[in-house]
Design an enzyme around this catalytic site. Structure first.
Site, PDB file in Angstrom:
ATOM      1  N   CYS A 140       0.676  -1.391  -0.130  1.00 40.62           N
ATOM      2  CA  CYS A 140      -0.024  -0.068  -0.110  1.00 40.62           C
ATOM      3  C   CYS A 140       0.893   1.233   0.128  1.00 40.62           C
ATOM      4  O   CYS A 140       1.916   1.368   0.765  1.00 40.62           O
ATOM      5  CB  CYS A 140      -0.798   0.005   1.128  1.00 40.62           C
ATOM      6  N   ARG A 152       3.977  -0.226  -4.828  1.00 38.13           N
ATOM      7  CA  ARG A 152       3.945  -1.064  -3.417  1.00 38.13           C
ATOM      8  C   ARG A 152       2.536  -1.835  -3.369  1.00 38.13           C
ATOM      9  O   ARG A 152       2.634  -2.438  -2.440  1.00 38.13           O
ATOM     10  CB  ARG A 152       3.737   0.429  -2.338  1.00 38.13           C
ATOM     11  N   TRP A 180      -2.304  -3.107  -1.546  1.00 40.99           N
ATOM     12  CA  TRP A 180      -2.048  -4.313  -1.736  1.00 40.99           C
ATOM     13  C   TRP A 180      -3.029  -5.028  -0.906  1.00 40.99           C
ATOM     14  O   TRP A 180      -2.894  -4.798   0.375  1.00 40.99           O
ATOM     15  CB  TRP A 180      -0.802  -4.499  -1.318  1.00 40.99           C
ATOM     16  N   ASN A 219      -2.177   1.523   5.531  1.00 38.38           N
ATOM     17  CA  ASN A 219      -1.287   0.619   5.208  1.00 38.38           C
ATOM     18  C   ASN A 219      -0.989  -0.389   6.396  1.00 38.38           C
ATOM     19  O   ASN A 219      -0.610   0.283   7.421  1.00 38.38           O
ATOM     20  CB  ASN A 219       0.006   1.226   4.863  1.00 38.38           C
ATOM     21  N   GLY A 220      -0.979  -1.615   6.406  1.00 38.40           N
ATOM     22  CA  GLY A 220      -0.765  -2.412   7.268  1.00 38.40           C
ATOM     23  C   GLY A 220      -2.175  -3.368   7.775  1.00 38.40           C
ATOM     24  O   GLY A 220      -2.955  -3.514   6.812  1.00 38.40           O
ATOM     25  N   GLU A 269      18.537 -16.692  -7.262  1.00 33.66           N
ATOM     26  CA  GLU A 269      18.087 -15.624  -7.810  1.00 33.66           C
ATOM     27  C   GLU A 269      17.688 -15.635  -9.077  1.00 33.66           C
ATOM     28  O   GLU A 269      16.592 -15.005  -9.375  1.00 33.66           O
ATOM     29  CB  GLU A 269      19.210 -14.419  -7.238  1.00 33.66           C
ATOM     30  N   LYS A 304      13.671 -14.508 -10.033  1.00 33.82           N
ATOM     31  CA  LYS A 304      13.302 -13.355 -10.901  1.00 33.82           C
ATOM     32  C   LYS A 304      12.439 -13.804 -12.068  1.00 33.82           C
ATOM     33  O   LYS A 304      11.329 -13.230 -12.465  1.00 33.82           O
ATOM     34  CB  LYS A 304      14.606 -12.772 -11.564  1.00 33.82           C
ATOM     35  N   GLU A 359       8.957 -14.511 -10.739  1.00 33.75           N
ATOM     36  CA  GLU A 359       7.964 -13.340 -10.238  1.00 33.75           C
ATOM     37  C   GLU A 359       7.815 -12.442 -11.174  1.00 33.75           C
ATOM     38  O   GLU A 359       6.697 -11.799 -11.092  1.00 33.75           O
ATOM     39  CB  GLU A 359       8.761 -12.672  -8.967  1.00 33.75           C
ATOM     40  N   HIS A 405      20.641 -35.918  -6.211  1.00 33.35           N
ATOM     41  CA  HIS A 405      19.679 -36.709  -4.858  1.00 33.35           C
ATOM     42  C   HIS A 405      18.441 -36.293  -5.176  1.00 33.35           C
ATOM     43  O   HIS A 405      17.441 -36.460  -4.260  1.00 33.35           O
ATOM     44  CB  HIS A 405      20.195 -35.568  -3.817  1.00 33.35           C
ATOM     45  N   LYS A 410       6.482  -4.017  -3.637  1.00 36.17           N
ATOM     46  CA  LYS A 410       7.800  -3.881  -3.296  1.00 36.17           C
ATOM     47  C   LYS A 410       8.005  -4.162  -2.113  1.00 36.17           C
ATOM     48  O   LYS A 410       9.005  -4.573  -1.567  1.00 36.17           O
ATOM     49  CB  LYS A 410       8.123  -2.417  -3.817  1.00 36.17           C
TER      50      LYS A 410
HETATM   51  C1  F6R Z   1      12.450  -9.990  -5.309  1.00 35.35           C
HETATM   52  C2  F6R Z   1      12.182  -9.159  -4.203  1.00 35.35           C
HETATM   53  C3  F6R Z   1      11.488  -9.431  -2.748  1.00 35.35           C
HETATM   54  C4  F6R Z   1      12.576  -8.739  -1.931  1.00 35.35           C
HETATM   55  C5  F6R Z   1      12.056  -9.098  -0.441  1.00 35.35           C
HETATM   56  C6  F6R Z   1      12.950  -8.334   0.669  1.00 35.35           C
HETATM   57  O1  F6R Z   1      12.823  -9.405  -6.442  1.00 35.35           O
HETATM   58  O2  F6R Z   1      12.263  -7.940  -4.399  1.00 35.35           O
HETATM   59  O3  F6R Z   1      12.163 -10.870  -2.687  1.00 35.35           O
HETATM   60  O4  F6R Z   1      13.811  -8.987  -1.979  1.00 35.35           O
HETATM   61  O5  F6R Z   1      10.461  -8.833  -0.470  1.00 35.35           O
HETATM   62  O6  F6R Z   1      12.562  -6.966   0.744  1.00 35.35           O
HETATM   63  P1  F6R Z   1      13.557  -5.967   1.225  1.00 35.35           P
HETATM   64  O7  F6R Z   1      15.008  -6.157   0.560  1.00 35.35           O
HETATM   65  O8  F6R Z   1      13.006  -4.550   0.965  1.00 35.35           O
HETATM   66  O9  F6R Z   1      13.424  -6.526   2.600  1.00 35.35           O
END
Ligand code: F6R
Length: 615
Positions: free
Chosen positions: A2, A27, A75, A101-102, A484, A488, A491, A507, A610
């Site tokens: 949010c 967000r 969100w 937000n929350g 990683e 990517k 997501e 395994h 985010k």
């Molecule tokens: C992946 C991504 C998330 C964040 C995770 C932690 O691309 O963006 O997996 O890495 O939510 O977020 P932060 O770093 O803001 O604590």
């Protein structure tokens, strides 16, 4: 989770608020809405879906001229992403508008109380209860919205940022925060409230951090901050170091692509000012050398991409400093009774500085007497504020939901810390540290080289655009790189993808291999034909023998893998520990291109946000 914006001043509030929401849409994008105070009434417009839907509504049904307004991008937590559940929510008398937000944890009890009192609730959200509670609290607060907010906040449990406006109070916006972010922007004859400075950076770079359990009343010429009981609160004012241009796409099609291309600079900026005469100087680190010498264990805690940076860091910390280092998902950490004491250093890695799982992990660590170092990208955010010390990554604002430049700079920051730690503890020779620092200082150039040669990766995305699954394997620091790369792709391209430690393949996961399945292989540097390299070459052969297609990331002169590679991606030579900084970049580009080809929104993938401010 949010995005929140509030404005009081002489500009058209709706323009300021909607532009702020545009910058905060990363967000959350389940719905968007505004409430504008004009002519003794609230003009509320809200719509499910992305901000563009709200803009359509506003085009057909504009709000009246006004300098007071609030706005929200959602969100969804309580209640689906519908028009009715979109914020702002309004009290029954139509006078109080609230955005949130929350999560209000005691909302069921408050909702029951309101229903018993005959209040008609129109949404499934936890937020709506606050609108009704505020309206009810106003008479006892002598019509003072900030006082009503304090009274209501004292009754709320959970995490919340709340911002309210009242139909009869033009020029007043009131905000409150507990555990969720809220920053004030101080302007000239105008003031702002937002979840993130990005929302007001086009208007002012003067920001004020709000502390835990504080209420702020914003007027065009005045900012008043108190605690939840009305006592004046101490606040920290600071200048934002980046400008509005940094939060725009700058000619790239997507923020993600722009941020991928910013990585050489981001890595260089994270090193800036921290290397002097071949030695590391971390003037900003609030730990004394004595404190660092007393550390006998390090635990890194983080989520998602930041967790992967932590996995990379473990190899470097243990190798360079010989201090045991564990890495733990923040969401698991405090629930397993970890062994912590005052000699344990907990490192919390977070781009946003607001991730609730990481925040809760750090609070737990502090309760157990451990010291906490934050590695963070967002100045003034909660995680660094609550940590004992902070090392900022200087990646600049990361807007795309999928993290890229934050990952590389987190690795660099932890490496800088690890080398400094080794320097202070005296378990590394000065020449060794200098040599390693020089290698790290070369990395921006090497990342740049990778970016100059990414065209074949785009072609590969075209080749495999219809693949039903993609696997990634690596060893040592190549393993977190594999994780990683898979994250990517999941997501943003919504493809099934998995990362494995290459040695684990046999395994179990090897059963997944089939004809034509693309498998990315991160090959360690051949330096002296290390065991690691030889083992990896065997793993590529195992994959190839089962008909899968190998996409091999290998150093520029490493020809030993050519016979087993269906596709080869060259990366610049560097030491094993630094290889993630170059090996991750092609995987980011691959995911970005794949998402584009498959027609998905690269910057705002479905279901994600985010900054994840709920547990
Ligand atoms: C992946 C991504 C998330 C964040 C995770 C932690 O691309 O963006 O997996 O890495 O939510 O977020 P932060 O770093 O803001 O604590």
């Amino acid at each position: 989770m949010c995005g929140i914006v509030g404005y009081v001043g002489s500009k058209q509030a709706v323009d300021v608020v909607v532009d702020g929401l545009r910058r905060l849409e990363y967000r959350g994008y389940d719905s968007a809405g505004v409430a504008i105070v004009a002519d003794g009434a609230l003009a509320v417009r809200k719509k499910a879906g992305k901000l563009a839907n709200l803009r359509d509504v506003l085009d057909h049904d504009p709000t009246p001229a006004s300098g007071t307004g609030i706005g929200h991008t959602r969100w969804a937590t309580h209640g689906g992403p519908t028009d009715a559940n979109a914020h702002p929510h309004v009290s029954e008398d139509g006078k109080v508008a609230i955005i949130h937000n929350g999560i209000i944890e005691n909302f069921a009890e408050l909702r029951a109380e309101l229903l018993a009192a005959g209040v008609h609730l129109t949404s499934e959200t936890d937020t709506e209860v606050v609108a009704h509670l505020l309206a009810a609290a106003l008479p006892a607060a002598d019509g003072d919205l900030a006082e009503a907010m304090r009274r209501v906040c004292r009754r709320l449990a959970g995490a919340f940022t709340l911002v309210a406006a009242h139909a009869d109070m033009p020029g007043v916006v009131v905000g409150a925060r507990r555990n969720s972010p809220l920053v004030v922007g101080r302007g000239d004859g105008e003031n702002f409230l937002a979840s993130d400075v990005a929302a007001f950076i086009a208007h002012t770079r003067h920001a004020i951090e709000l502390g835990q359990d504080q209420v702020v009343e914003l007027r065009p010429d005045r900012i008043t901050v108190t605690d939840f009981h009305g006592a004046p609160a101490q606040v920290h004012e600071y200048e934002v170091t980046w400008d509005a241009a940094a939060a725009e796409k700058g000619g790239y099609d997507t923020f993600m692509l722009k941020e991928i291309h910013e990585q050489p600079k981001a890595v260089a900026d994270t090193l800036l000012g921290r290397i002097k005469h071949g030695r590391l100087t971390l003037d900003e680190l609030q730990f004394s050398e004595e404190e660092l010498r007393s550390v006998d264990k390090i635990i890194i805690t983080a989520c998602g991409t930041a967790f992967h940076a932590g996995l990379v860091a473990k190899y470097a910390i243990e190798h360079w400093t010989r201090v045991p280092c564990e890495v733990e998902l923040a969401s698991e950490f405090r629930y397993r009774d970890p062994i912590l004491d005052r000699h344990t250093l907990v490192i919390a890695i977070s781009q946003s500085g607001e991730t609730m799982d990481t925040l809760m992990a750090l609070r737990y660590a502090k309760e157990q007497g451990s010291r906490v170092l934050a590695i963070c990208n967002t100045q003034g955010s909660t995680i660094p504020r609550e940590s004992d010390a902070v090392l900022y990554t200087h990646a600049g604002p990361e807007v795309a939901v999928a993290s890229t430049k934050a990952f590389l700079t987190q690795i660099v920051a932890v490496y800088v810390f690890a080398l400094y730690f080794g320097q202070v503890r005296g378990n590394m020779y000065d020449e060794e540290i200098q040599h390693l620092i020089a290698q790290v200082a070369d990395m921006p150039q090497k990342v740049d080289l990778v970016l100059d040669t990414v065209e074949p990766i785009r072609a590969l995305a075209r080749t495999y655009a219809d693949a039903h699954s993609v696997l990634f394997i690596g060893r040592h620091v190549g393993y977190p790189v594999a994780l990683e790369g898979a994250l990517k792709l999941k997501e943003i391209a919504y493809m099934h993808a998995e990362g494995f430690a290459a040695g684990e393949l046999k395994h179990g996961p090897i059963a997944l291999l089939e004809e034509g399945l693309p498998v990315f292989v991160v090959v360690p540097p051949p330096a002296g034909r290390s065991v690691l390299h030889e083992k990896m070459v065997s793993n590529i052969q195992e994959v190839r023998a089962r008909g899968a297609h190998t996409i091999v990331l290998a150093e520029e002169d490493d020809d030993s893998v050519l016979d087993y590679a269906d596709h080869i991606i060259r990366i610049p030579a560097c030491s094993t520990l630094l290889q993630p900084l170059v090996a991750t970049v092609p995987l980011q580009v691959f995911a970005c291109e794949m998402a584009t080809l498959r027609g998905f929104d690269v910057d705002q993938p479905r279901n994600l946000a985010k900054s994840v401010t709920v547990e």
